[in-house]
Design an enzyme around this catalytic site. Sequence first.
Site, PDB file in Angstrom:
ATOM      1  N   GLY A   1      -8.559  -8.276  -2.386  1.00  0.00           N
ATOM      2  CA  GLY A   1      -8.940  -9.278  -1.390  1.00  0.00           C
ATOM      3  C   GLY A   1      -8.154 -10.575  -1.483  1.00  0.00           C
ATOM      4  O   GLY A   1      -6.953 -10.580  -1.739  1.00  0.00           O
TER       5      GLY A   1
ATOM      6  N   LYS B   1     -20.070 -16.482  -0.329  1.00  0.00           N
ATOM      7  CA  LYS B   1     -21.512 -16.292  -0.415  1.00  0.00           C
ATOM      8  C   LYS B   1     -21.994 -15.620  -1.696  1.00  0.00           C
ATOM      9  O   LYS B   1     -21.437 -14.616  -2.119  1.00  0.00           O
ATOM     10  CB  LYS B   1     -21.959 -15.401   0.741  1.00  0.00           C
TER      11      LYS B   1
ATOM     12  N   GLY C   1     -13.149  -4.406  -1.284  1.00  0.00           N
ATOM     13  CA  GLY C   1     -14.533  -3.916  -1.244  1.00  0.00           C
ATOM     14  C   GLY C   1     -14.796  -2.900  -2.337  1.00  0.00           C
ATOM     15  O   GLY C   1     -15.835  -2.929  -3.013  1.00  0.00           O
TER      16      GLY C   1
ATOM     17  N   ARG D   1       0.834  -1.214   0.000  1.00  0.00           N
ATOM     18  CA  ARG D   1       0.000   0.000   0.000  1.00  0.00           C
ATOM     19  C   ARG D   1       0.864   1.258   0.000  1.00  0.00           C
ATOM     20  O   ARG D   1       0.496   2.252  -0.631  1.00  0.00           O
ATOM     21  CB  ARG D   1      -0.949  -0.022   1.187  1.00  0.00           C
TER      22      ARG D   1
END
Length: 396
Positions: free
Chosen positions: A352, A200, A375, A36
């Site tokens: 992710g 999910k 996200g 980052r």
Amino acid sequence: MNKKTIKDVAVKGKKCLVRVDFNVPMADGVITDLNRINGAIPTIKYLVDQGAKVILCSHMGRPKGEFNMKYTLRPVAEKLEEMLGQKVIFATDVIGPDAKAKVAACGEGEIVLLENLRFHKEEEKNDEAFCKALAAFCDVYVNDAFGTAHRAHASTAGIAQYGFVKDAVAGFLIGRELDVMGGALENPARPFVAILGGAKVSDKIGVINNLLEKVDTLIIGGAMAYTFNAAKGIKTGNSLCEIDKVELAKQLIAKAAAKKVNLLLPVDTVVADEFDADANSMVVEGDIPDGWQGLDIGPKTCKIFADAVLSAKTVIWNGPMGVFEMEKFAVGTKAVAKALADSQAVTIIGGGDSAAAVKQLGYADNMTHISTGGGASLEFLEGLELPGVACLNDKA
Ligand code: AMP
């Protein structure tokens, strides 16, 4: 991208408040991954070279709105200084006296890093007064924190949203994220293949819906696939399966057919007798027997998915194909990662777990783009406008 970037505004001699993503992983006070920080460097260097007064701000962790030494950005200031080979002045507060004094004294080409924004609960609340206090530190606001661009916080959106700054522009990192991902979504080289995995369906309904409008092939792996297989009447045993989403999965299967999207689901599965790294396992085709749960895609599916990737010209991947945290059930995720690494296509990894897997396997350099926001990239793929981007000035 239709937003202004730092190249579109004059920055010499101007105070530029740059929202970066320095939310780095730490262990015992030591930064364990520099990605980052590395990602923010091109923007910082450009502003320094242009003679801007560079004021950096970021959050780190979840300090819950109060000072907590565990989440101080001081180690980041030290690391950044070492990486840039240039002094980084660290302010011990965010909008307090130390920050005010150091920002006021900041000269052209100098860098100040403010303390952790989330030491103020007002940051996440997008509090207007807090936005105004931050805005007092800048002539130009630069957002380069893609990882938090899907959040409407004070430093990511409010500062520009409330109209406190005239010039609100994107840094190079956000610019590249939007160009690469936006380019793939709007004007992809075809065939365009998307691979979705993870736990999910419910987390990714919006993404599936949007991608079905864009792709030629949609591959679904991970536990998500069991809900789709259940919709096709295939038994899922003890696998993670969202019964209440089976109807929705049927609708998505119908939508894929209507849009002539080739929807690829696993044809075989590595099943285990318990959720454990040392569980007994076997490969089954079709129905998963009672008492067994699917934890990875099987070898035939690996080949089908890899072939689809290898024949694509654009590939976007988000989400593991199985419980990749357990070596035994990481084979499918590794196979997909390898196919992307071997492919000549534009390859985009949506942050992710998939980004972590690609890096861990040493394939990072083989990818066109690894998004810095899990996200944020999911919301972007969903077709949503990110607040951290929406608040920036449009190009004339
Ligand atoms: P997500 O955050 O939705 O991308 O999901 C990532 C998680 O999905 C990882 O922790 C995986 O272990 C998990 N996952 C992937 N496949 C399976 C599976 N077949 N059964 C249970 N969990 C899975």
